[in-house]
Design an enzyme around this catalytic site. Structure first.
Site, mmCIF file in Angstrom:
data_model
loop_
_atom_site.group_PDB
_atom_site.id
_atom_site.type_symbol
_atom_site.label_atom_id
_atom_site.label_comp_id
_atom_site.label_asym_id
_atom_site.label_seq_id
_atom_site.Cartn_x
_atom_site.Cartn_y
_atom_site.Cartn_z
ATOM 1 N N GLY A 12 0.808 -1.222 0.000
ATOM 2 C CA GLY A 12 0.000 0.000 0.000
ATOM 3 C C GLY A 12 0.836 1.265 0.000
ATOM 4 N N LYS A 23 4.416 4.127 3.063
ATOM 5 C CA LYS A 23 3.874 3.964 4.419
ATOM 6 C C LYS A 23 4.677 3.007 5.282
ATOM 7 C CE LYS A 23 0.062 1.588 5.281
ATOM 8 N NZ LYS A 23 -1.352 1.189 5.506
ATOM 9 N N GLN A 73 2.988 -6.636 -6.316
ATOM 10 C CA GLN A 73 1.583 -6.470 -6.676
ATOM 11 C C GLN A 73 1.493 -5.223 -7.553
ATOM 12 O OE1 GLN A 73 -1.098 -5.362 -3.505
ATOM 13 N NE2 GLN A 73 -2.873 -6.326 -4.484
ATOM 14 N N GLY A 78 -6.766 -5.022 -3.457
ATOM 15 C CA GLY A 78 -7.303 -5.592 -2.232
ATOM 16 C C GLY A 78 -6.366 -6.596 -1.588
ATOM 17 N N ASN A 170 -11.586 -8.171 14.141
ATOM 18 C CA ASN A 170 -10.564 -8.804 13.315
ATOM 19 C C ASN A 170 -9.339 -7.894 13.269
ATOM 20 O OD1 ASN A 170 -9.085 -10.145 11.333
ATOM 21 N ND2 ASN A 170 -10.295 -9.273 9.655
ATOM 22 N N HIS A 363 38.279 23.046 26.618
ATOM 23 C CA HIS A 363 37.201 23.958 26.236
ATOM 24 C C HIS A 363 37.538 24.742 24.969
ATOM 25 C CE1 HIS A 363 39.055 25.578 30.166
ATOM 26 N NE2 HIS A 363 39.910 25.807 29.208
#
Length: 457
Positions: A12, A23, A73, A78, A170, A363
Site C-alpha cells: 500500500g 507507508k 503487486q 485488495g 478482526n 574547552h
C-alpha cells in the site's frame, strides 16, 4: 511439525500519511515498521517469508534484503489479491501460512507463535487473530454462534445494529492451511462497492465448505494497531518506546524519567547506567556499564565505554573509551575515536579525530582530521586548521605535548612528542620532539599612543 510460511502485506502507498515516503517504511523507534514485523517473524521457525511489495518496492526490498523473498503487486486490488501474488512462491505446499500486515509494527513473535499453536490445536483451515476493544468502530466484527464457534467476519459498514455492538474485532492477522488458502483465493470475488478482493472473504468461502475456522483472542489491542496516518504513527511510536524503555529498566538501567527519554530499538545499554530526562539514543548505539548520560544529550550509532559521563552533548558515529568525561556542549562528529581517561570539555568539537589516552581538550577547541597522542593538553581556543578551501589535511600531535591557548595548527603539520606550542602561535611547520614552537610577532608597546588618540574623543 508442519512447515511454516509467512506473507507480509506491504504494497500500500498509504495516502493518508501524506508523505513522499512509502507507508511501511516510516520508522517506529529507529526501524521501518515493516522491518519490525519481518524481524518478529524471523524469530519464529518459519521456512519462508514472502513480502508483497508495490509502491516503493525497491526501497522496501533494500530494507528487507536477506530477510524475505519479494513478490510485486502491480495493481493494488485488495488484500486477497495481494496474498494471491504469493501463489508462485507458496501454492501447493503443505503447511501453514501466517498473513500479517506490514503496517502493524507492534505485533510480537510470542503472539504469532500462540496463534500458530492454537491453529494446530483446533485443526483449523483458518484462524483469525482477534482482540476486544472498547470502541470497535471501523473494524470488522467477529460473529460467533451460541457455542462460540466463528461464523463469519462482518465489516463495520455492513454490520447490523446488533453486530455493531460486538466488541471482538478482526486484527487483520491470520493463520491458514496453505493449500486451502490458495484454493479459496481463486474464488474470492470483487463484487463490492470498492471493486476489490478482500481477504476476510476467504473465511466465508472456507465456512461454506464446512471447514474449521477458529479465532484466537489476544489480550492486548496495541499489538494489532495499524498505522494509516501520522496520528497512529505517533501512537505506535509511543507504545513501542514504552516497551523498549521498560525492557532496559528490567535489565538494570535507570531511566530517571522514562516518558521523556527516547531510545531506538537496537540500542544496547549496560547495567547501572543512568539515563537522565531529555536524552535521545539512536541507531545501533552501545553504551557500557556505570555511565551517566545527562539531560540534553544525543548519541547516534556510537559505542560508549564504561564509566563515561556525557553532559548535554552530541555524539555521532564515534567511539568513546572508558572513564571519559564529555561536555557540556561538546560535539563529537563522525569517526571520532576517543581513548580511555580523556576529557572533552565544553564547546569542543572533533571530527575524524583520534584522541589518545589521558589527553585533555578542556574547552573551545576544534580538532578535525587530527591524530592526538597520549597525555596531551590542548589549550582553550586552539584549532586544527584542516581545510584550505579545497582539500582537507591532517594534523598529528605526539605524546605528552602541551598546546598553548589560541594556537592554530595549519595542516598538514606534525608536532613531535613532548613538544611545547606557545600560546597564540600559528604553526605552519613541523615541530620536532622536545622543541618549543612559537610563531607570533614580538610585542611592541608604543608609549602614550592611546593617550594621543584620546580614546576616540
Amino acid at each position: 511439525m508442519s512447515k511454516r510460511y509467512a506473507v507480509v502485506l506491504a504494497a500500500g502507498q498509504g495516502t493518508r500519511m501524506k508523505s513522499k515516503l512509502y507507508k511501511v517504511l516510516h520508522p517506529v523507534c529507529g526501524k521501518p515498521m515493516v522491518e519490525h514485523v519481518v524481524d518478529q517473524i524471523s524469530t519464529l521457525d518459519v521456512d519462508k517469508v514472502v513480502t508483497i511489495v508495490g509502491h516503493g518496492a525497491e526501497k522496501v526490498q533494500e530494507h528487507l534484503a536477506g530477510k524475505s523473498e519479494f513478490v510485486k503487486q502491480e495493481e493494488q486490488l485488495g488484500t486477497a489479491h495481494a496474498v494471491l501474488q504469493a501463489k508462485p512462491e507458496l501454492a501447493g505446499k503443505d503447511g501453514v501460512t501466517l498473513v500479517v500486515c506490514g503496517d502493524t509494527p507492534l505485533i510480537e513473535a510470542s503472539t504469532m507463535e500462540a496463534l500458530l499453536k492454537y491453529h494446530h490445536e483446533k485443526r483449523a483451515k483458518a484462524t483469525i487473530l482477534t482482540t476486544v476493544i472498547e470502541d470497535p468502530t471501523g473494524y470488522g466484527r467477529i460473529i460467533r454462534d451460541d457455542l462460540g464457534i466463528v461464523e463469519k467476519i462482518v465489516e463495520h459498514k455492513d454490520a447490523t445494529e446488533k453486530e455493531q455492538r460486538i466488541s471482538e474485532i478482526n486484527t487483520g492477522t491470520y493463520c491458514f492451511d496453505n493449500k486451502a488458502l490458495f484454493e479459496a483465493l481463486e474464488n474470492v470475488s470483487n463484487d463490492n462497492v470498492q471493486g476489490e478482493y478482500y481477504l476476510p472473504d476467504v473465511i466465508k468461502i472456507l465456512k461454506d465448505l464446512d471447514e474449521v475456522v477458529a479465532a484466537y483472542r489476544m489480550e492486548s489491542f496495541e499489538e494489532s494497531l495499524g498505522v494509516n496516518d501520522r496520528i497512529a504513527l505517533a501512537e505506535a511510536s509511543k507504545l513501542m518506546q514504552r516497551r523498549i524503555n521498560d525492557n532496559h529498566m528490567r535489565n538494570g538501567v535507570t531511566l530517571v524519567n522514562p516518558e521523556n527519554t527516547y531510545i531506538d530499538i537496537d540500542v544496547k545499554i549496560g547495567q547501572d547506567t543512568v539515563i537522565e530526562p531529555g536524552v535521545m539514543l539512536r541507531g545501533n548505539t552501545v553504551i557500557g556499564d556505570d555511565c551517566v548520560i545527562s539531560s540534553g544529550s544525543e548519541i547516534a550509532n556510537s559505542v560508549i565505554g564504561e564509566r563515561v559521563h556525557v553532559r548535554n552533548s552530541s555524539i555521532f558515529e564515534s567511539k568513546v573509551g572508558d572513564d571519559v568525561q564529555i561536555g557540556p556542549y561538546a560535539h563529537l562528529r563522525p569517526e571520532s575515536d576517543i581513548h580511555n581517561h580523556v576529557k572533552i570539555g565544553n564547546y569542543v568539537e572533533t571530527k575524524k579525530a583520534i584522541v589518545g589516552e589521558g589527553t585533555k581538550l578542556p574547552h573551545f577547541i576544534y580538532m578535525g582530521d587530527a591524530e592526538i597522542g597520549k597525555n596531551v593538553n590542548v589549550g582553550c581556543g586552539s584549532i586544527a586548521v584542516n581545510y584550505d578551501g579545497k582539500n582537507k589535511a591532517k594534523t598529528i600531535i605526539g605524546d605528552d605535548v602541551f598546546v598553548g591557548c589560541n594556537s592554530n595548527l595549519i595542516a598538514p603539520v606534525k608536532v613531535g612528542d613532548r613538544a611545547f606550542i606557545a600560546a597564540g602561535s600559528t604553526i605552519t611547520k613541523d615541530v620536532p620532539e622536545d622543541a618549543l614552537g612559537i610563531a607570533r610577532a614580538k610585542q611592541e608597546n608604543k608609549m602614550d599612543y592611546a593617550k594621543r588618540l584620546n580614546h576616540g574623543k
